[in-house]
Design a protein around this motif. Structure first.
Motif, PDB file in Angstrom:
ATOM      1  N   CYS A 189      75.516  16.864  44.864  1.00 28.66           N
ATOM      2  CA  CYS A 189      75.229  18.293  44.990  1.00 28.66           C
ATOM      3  C   CYS A 189      74.300  18.523  46.191  1.00 28.66           C
ATOM      4  O   CYS A 189      73.349  17.756  46.408  1.00 28.66           O
ATOM      5  CB  CYS A 189      74.562  18.821  43.727  1.00 28.66           C
ATOM      6  SG  CYS A 189      75.585  18.766  42.240  1.00 28.66           S
ATOM      7  N   ARG A 190      74.575  19.572  46.935  1.00 30.45           N
ATOM      8  CA  ARG A 190      73.848  19.836  48.180  1.00 30.45           C
ATOM      9  C   ARG A 190      72.344  19.962  47.960  1.00 30.45           C
ATOM     10  O   ARG A 190      71.556  19.605  48.851  1.00 30.45           O
ATOM     11  CB  ARG A 190      74.415  21.090  48.855  1.00 30.45           C
ATOM     12  CG  ARG A 190      73.656  21.553  50.094  1.00 30.45           C
ATOM     13  CD  ARG A 190      74.441  22.516  50.937  1.00 30.45           C
ATOM     14  NE  ARG A 190      75.522  21.833  51.632  1.00 30.45           N
ATOM     15  CZ  ARG A 190      75.365  21.143  52.755  1.00 30.45           C
ATOM     16  NH1 ARG A 190      74.177  21.034  53.313  1.00 30.45           N
ATOM     17  NH2 ARG A 190      76.385  20.546  53.325  1.00 30.45           N
ATOM     18  N   TRP A 191      71.909  20.482  46.802  1.00 29.88           N
ATOM     19  CA  TRP A 191      70.477  20.701  46.605  1.00 29.88           C
ATOM     20  C   TRP A 191      69.674  19.406  46.623  1.00 29.88           C
ATOM     21  O   TRP A 191      68.448  19.437  46.798  1.00 29.88           O
ATOM     22  CB  TRP A 191      70.206  21.503  45.338  1.00 29.88           C
ATOM     23  CG  TRP A 191      70.682  20.937  44.032  1.00 29.88           C
ATOM     24  CD1 TRP A 191      71.827  21.248  43.367  1.00 29.88           C
ATOM     25  CD2 TRP A 191      69.996  19.990  43.193  1.00 29.88           C
ATOM     26  NE1 TRP A 191      71.913  20.553  42.183  1.00 29.88           N
ATOM     27  CE2 TRP A 191      70.805  19.785  42.042  1.00 29.88           C
ATOM     28  CE3 TRP A 191      68.784  19.299  43.306  1.00 29.88           C
ATOM     29  CZ2 TRP A 191      70.441  18.912  41.012  1.00 29.88           C
ATOM     30  CZ3 TRP A 191      68.418  18.418  42.275  1.00 29.88           C
ATOM     31  CH2 TRP A 191      69.242  18.241  41.151  1.00 29.88           C
ATOM     32  N   CYS A 192      70.341  18.259  46.482  1.00 31.75           N
ATOM     33  CA  CYS A 192      69.629  16.971  46.538  1.00 31.75           C
ATOM     34  C   CYS A 192      68.965  16.736  47.893  1.00 31.75           C
ATOM     35  O   CYS A 192      68.005  15.960  47.999  1.00 31.75           O
ATOM     36  CB  CYS A 192      70.591  15.817  46.262  1.00 31.75           C
ATOM     37  SG  CYS A 192      71.214  15.757  44.582  1.00 31.75           S
ATOM     38  N   ALA A 193      69.479  17.392  48.915  1.00 30.48           N
ATOM     39  CA  ALA A 193      68.949  17.167  50.261  1.00 30.48           C
ATOM     40  C   ALA A 193      67.576  17.797  50.462  1.00 30.48           C
ATOM     41  O   ALA A 193      66.897  17.506  51.442  1.00 30.48           O
ATOM     42  CB  ALA A 193      69.924  17.720  51.308  1.00 30.48           C
ATOM     43  N   ALA A 194      67.161  18.658  49.546  1.00 33.07           N
ATOM     44  CA  ALA A 194      65.914  19.395  49.744  1.00 33.07           C
ATOM     45  C   ALA A 194      64.669  18.520  49.653  1.00 33.07           C
ATOM     46  O   ALA A 194      63.633  18.851  50.217  1.00 33.07           O
ATOM     47  CB  ALA A 194      65.824  20.539  48.728  1.00 33.07           C
ATOM     48  N   ALA A 195      64.757  17.404  48.934  1.00 34.03           N
ATOM     49  CA  ALA A 195      63.597  16.519  48.786  1.00 34.03           C
ATOM     50  C   ALA A 195      64.086  15.135  48.371  1.00 34.03           C
ATOM     51  O   ALA A 195      65.031  15.019  47.591  1.00 34.03           O
ATOM     52  CB  ALA A 195      62.630  17.066  47.736  1.00 34.03           C
ATOM     53  N   PRO A 196      63.448  14.072  48.850  1.00 31.75           N
ATOM     54  CA  PRO A 196      63.920  12.717  48.516  1.00 31.75           C
ATOM     55  C   PRO A 196      63.868  12.403  47.031  1.00 31.75           C
ATOM     56  O   PRO A 196      64.690  11.635  46.529  1.00 31.75           O
ATOM     57  CB  PRO A 196      62.975  11.808  49.322  1.00 31.75           C
ATOM     58  CG  PRO A 196      61.801  12.661  49.683  1.00 31.75           C
ATOM     59  CD  PRO A 196      62.311  14.045  49.791  1.00 31.75           C
ATOM     60  N   GLU A 197      62.917  13.012  46.312  1.00 29.74           N
ATOM     61  CA  GLU A 197      62.815  12.724  44.879  1.00 29.74           C
ATOM     62  C   GLU A 197      63.890  13.419  44.052  1.00 29.74           C
ATOM     63  O   GLU A 197      64.060  13.117  42.861  1.00 29.74           O
ATOM     64  CB  GLU A 197      61.425  13.113  44.350  1.00 29.74           C
ATOM     65  CG  GLU A 197      61.032  14.550  44.562  1.00 29.74           C
ATOM     66  CD  GLU A 197      60.258  14.782  45.858  1.00 29.74           C
ATOM     67  OE1 GLU A 197      59.360  15.643  45.845  1.00 29.74           O
ATOM     68  OE2 GLU A 197      60.560  14.120  46.868  1.00 29.74           O
ATOM     69  N   PHE A 198      64.634  14.338  44.677  1.00 28.99           N
ATOM     70  CA  PHE A 198      65.686  15.033  43.937  1.00 28.99           C
ATOM     71  C   PHE A 198      66.875  14.124  43.621  1.00 28.99           C
ATOM     72  O   PHE A 198      67.540  14.308  42.603  1.00 28.99           O
ATOM     73  CB  PHE A 198      66.179  16.252  44.723  1.00 28.99           C
ATOM     74  CG  PHE A 198      65.262  17.445  44.650  1.00 28.99           C
ATOM     75  CD1 PHE A 198      64.101  17.417  43.901  1.00 28.99           C
ATOM     76  CD2 PHE A 198      65.575  18.612  45.328  1.00 28.99           C
ATOM     77  CE1 PHE A 198      63.261  18.519  43.828  1.00 28.99           C
ATOM     78  CE2 PHE A 198      64.746  19.726  45.259  1.00 28.99           C
ATOM     79  CZ  PHE A 198      63.584  19.675  44.510  1.00 28.99           C
ATOM     80  N   MET A 199      67.173  13.171  44.487  1.00 36.88           N
ATOM     81  CA  MET A 199      68.362  12.347  44.312  1.00 36.88           C
ATOM     82  C   MET A 199      68.323  11.552  42.989  1.00 36.88           C
ATOM     83  O   MET A 199      69.276  11.618  42.207  1.00 36.88           O
ATOM     84  CB  MET A 199      68.570  11.422  45.498  1.00 36.88           C
ATOM     85  CG  MET A 199      69.929  10.749  45.534  1.00 36.88           C
ATOM     86  SD  MET A 199      71.307  11.902  45.891  1.00 36.88           S
ATOM     87  CE  MET A 199      70.985  12.290  47.627  1.00 36.88           C
ATOM     88  N   PRO A 200      67.257  10.799  42.718  1.00 38.16           N
ATOM     89  CA  PRO A 200      67.243  10.068  41.434  1.00 38.16           C
ATOM     90  C   PRO A 200      67.230  10.997  40.225  1.00 38.16           C
ATOM     91  O   PRO A 200      67.836  10.692  39.195  1.00 38.16           O
ATOM     92  CB  PRO A 200      65.974   9.208  41.512  1.00 38.16           C
ATOM     93  CG  PRO A 200      65.143   9.816  42.600  1.00 38.16           C
ATOM     94  CD  PRO A 200      66.113  10.423  43.556  1.00 38.16           C
ATOM     95  N   TYR A 201      66.556  12.126  40.344  1.00 37.21           N
ATOM     96  CA  TYR A 201      66.546  13.107  39.250  1.00 37.21           C
ATOM     97  C   TYR A 201      67.959  13.639  39.015  1.00 37.21           C
ATOM     98  O   TYR A 201      68.425  13.722  37.871  1.00 37.21           O
ATOM     99  CB  TYR A 201      65.584  14.243  39.596  1.00 37.21           C
ATOM    100  CG  TYR A 201      65.635  15.421  38.653  1.00 37.21           C
ATOM    101  CD1 TYR A 201      65.123  15.326  37.358  1.00 37.21           C
ATOM    102  CD2 TYR A 201      66.200  16.634  39.058  1.00 37.21           C
ATOM    103  CE1 TYR A 201      65.181  16.410  36.485  1.00 37.21           C
ATOM    104  CE2 TYR A 201      66.255  17.716  38.191  1.00 37.21           C
ATOM    105  CZ  TYR A 201      65.741  17.595  36.908  1.00 37.21           C
ATOM    106  OH  TYR A 201      65.812  18.676  36.052  1.00 37.21           O
TER     107      TYR A 201
END
Length: 207
Positions: free
Chosen positions: A14-26
């Motif tokens: 999902c594109r919103w993962c790019a907003a912050a590095p900690e979003f990807m694992p979450y």
């Protein structure tokens, strides 16, 4: 604009993962996967309330601090908090120091206890609001839904606060009541599989 971006493994997320590095694992391990644990559900409702007017990145970065401050979001413990505890938490730099939001957690903890007495668990209550597939909007095109409005209205009627329909919709996305991963996101099928095998909690209340 594409709804997805390449993840670290080259597969789409999902594109919103790019907003912050900690979003990807979450995103990969939590968001959109069904939850039936009362403390996790209560935690997420509270944290979504704290997010109001802020970014999820701010709340996620402070999540462990919130968990420590609110005793793992054990609502039976929080329900015993007094005014002195609210004043103490207002001095805690590790959380969002907003009197209304902190007081709402204590208030909502007491109402969560009432719900458990009526329904058997907070999970049983929450999952009664799972929308039907025919009621869903295309992924990530809505910030509110008929189901989130209904749950918000019911919680407010029961005395809960900081549980508006947008807050509840974000809660539903995160806790897997809907699968709002973008079409093409590699996690969408994983979330769907988890939802397919998830045993919905049932209420002790006869409807």
């Amino acid at each position: 604009m594409s709804a997805t971006i390449p993840g670290p493994d080259g597969r789409p997320r999902c594109r919103w993962c790019a907003a912050a590095p900690e979003f990807m694992p979450y995103h990969d391990s939590e968001w959109g996967f069904p939850v039936d644990d009362d403390h996790r559900l209560f935690e997420k409702l509270c944290l979504e309330g704290f997010q109001s007017g802020l970014s999820w990145r701010t709340i996620l970065a402070k999540r462990e601090n919130f968990r420590s401050a609110f005793l793992g979001f054990d609502f039976d413990c929080i329900a015993r908090f007094m005014d002195a505890d609210i004043e103490r938490l207002l001095q805690d730099p590790g959380i969002v120091r907003h009197r209304g939001k902190i007081a709402a957690v204590v208030n909502n903890a007491r109402h969560a206890q009432e719900l458990v007495k009526q329904e058997g668990s907070l999970a049983a209550y929450v999952w009664r609001f799972e929308p039907k597939a025919s009621e869903l909007s295309p992924p990530q095109t809505a910030s509110v839904s008929a189901a989130s409005i209904a749950m918000s209205k019911d919680l407010k009627k029961r005395g809960w606060s900081f549980v508006g329909p947008t807050t509840v919709f974000a809660f539903m996305q995160a806790m897997g009541l809907i699968n709002d991963h973008a079409e093409g996101c590699v996690i969408r099928d994983k979330a769907a599989a988890a939802r397919a095998t998830f045993r919905r909690p049932t209420s002790i209340k006869r409807i």
